[in-house]
Design an enzyme around this catalytic site. Sequence first.
Site: not given
Ligand code: IMP
Length: 424
Positions: A12, A15, A39-40, A224
């Site tokens: 977040d 990017k 989520g971009h 991420q």
């Molecule tokens: P998962 O990727 O859904 O397994 O989540 C694992 C961790 O990564 C959690 O803390 C999510 O909130 C975080 N996370 C996954 N994708 C994103 C992203 O695009 N932005 C910020 N945090 C993310």
Amino acid sequence: MNRILIGAQWGDEGKGKIIDVLARKSDIIVRYQGGNNAGHTVKFDDEKFILHLIPSGILHSNKTCVIGNGVVLDPEAFFKEVDVLESRQIRVQGRLLVSEQAHLLFPHHRLMDQMREGALQRKHVIGTTKRGIGPCYADKIARTGIRIVDLKNPGYFKERLKAVLHEKNQVLQKIYGHKGYSFPKVYQEFIKHRKRLLLFAADTPKFLYQASRKKKNILFEGAQGTMLDVDHGTYPFVTSSNATVGGAITGSGVSPTLIDSVIGVVKAYTTRVGEGPLPTQFPPALMKIVQKQGEEFGATTGRPRRCGWFDAVVTRYAARINGLDEMSVMKLDVLSGLKELKIAVAYKIHGKVVEDYPSSTYELQAAKPVYETMKGWNEDLSSVERWKDLPKNARKYLKRLEKLLGVPIKIVSIGSKRAQTIFL
Ligand code: IMP
């Protein structure tokens, strides 16, 4: 020029906007890890787009986009995104290639993600996006995954799905008390997607190799961030892929010798969504102000992001792990109006000052930041166009970040619009 863009915090960082800026100078834009957990958010011609799986380069009609082998692909989420884009007059088919080696994400992955999180003790909950990302990567590594290429041969796909689903159903029934999935139903659902999905499927490592031989400019867009990387992040509070620079290599099949530069994106402060340590977290009142000013709510789940001071321990670590050549600093405008700003330059862990990021999450949970304090500024930054027009204290703050990380800042963002960008 082949560039990799990396989130240098917990995701977040903003990017989406920088990808959009760099995509203009690129021919091909590649996503290489994660899935629709990302989520971009991009403002394009005054319209807002939130992309989860498809590279944001798709918004530029003359670019080709690639979803690499390192991505896990949920066909339902994928086609939903394609359809939304096409309904907004953005052509996707014919401009987007999906690696045939990418793993398919099934409904049982999503369910397993929810069930696992639900069954954990509070302190062990990861706070995942519940999109099934972890269970899908777990299957990939356990060699029980199913790839897009397997759909080319329905007989093989059927055989594999039957075996995999049999095992998954046992786990779902015996551990989680769920009735499990009917094989014919899941099979039919994927066969329904088969023809359309195969229209996108390609040997993307070969495509990218040939493109770079033709001197095409490739942008690798990370999802991420470094601290969510499964190897280098705050394990186990991480995602299940390599969000650091190595992920771009394995997740696209492009050799590191073809990469020219690595760009890190940081927010002018720190945020984190989901569970896990965040040493510089703001006290509640300040958190509320920054959350509101920075619109800090997840683009995928809508969850509020925790916010904190800039953590130079984290970003210095990210600069080292990723070998950052340059940095983009986002959302500087959000800090306007704060009397003073703090930067964590080290941690105090059990009475000892530590400058390096600790591998142990247990230690990290005990870390107290050692702060440097700087003066803030009151001016509204939203229409500043040049470095020299930034308030003196804002420039000082950025110069200090640069010094602490040892990486030059090349872009400063002061708002979500493309024009609100200062190039250095
Ligand atoms: P998962 O990727 O859904 O397994 O989540 C694992 C961790 O990564 C959690 O803390 C999510 O909130 C975080 N996370 C996954 N994708 C994103 C992203 O695009 N932005 C910020 N945090 C993310």
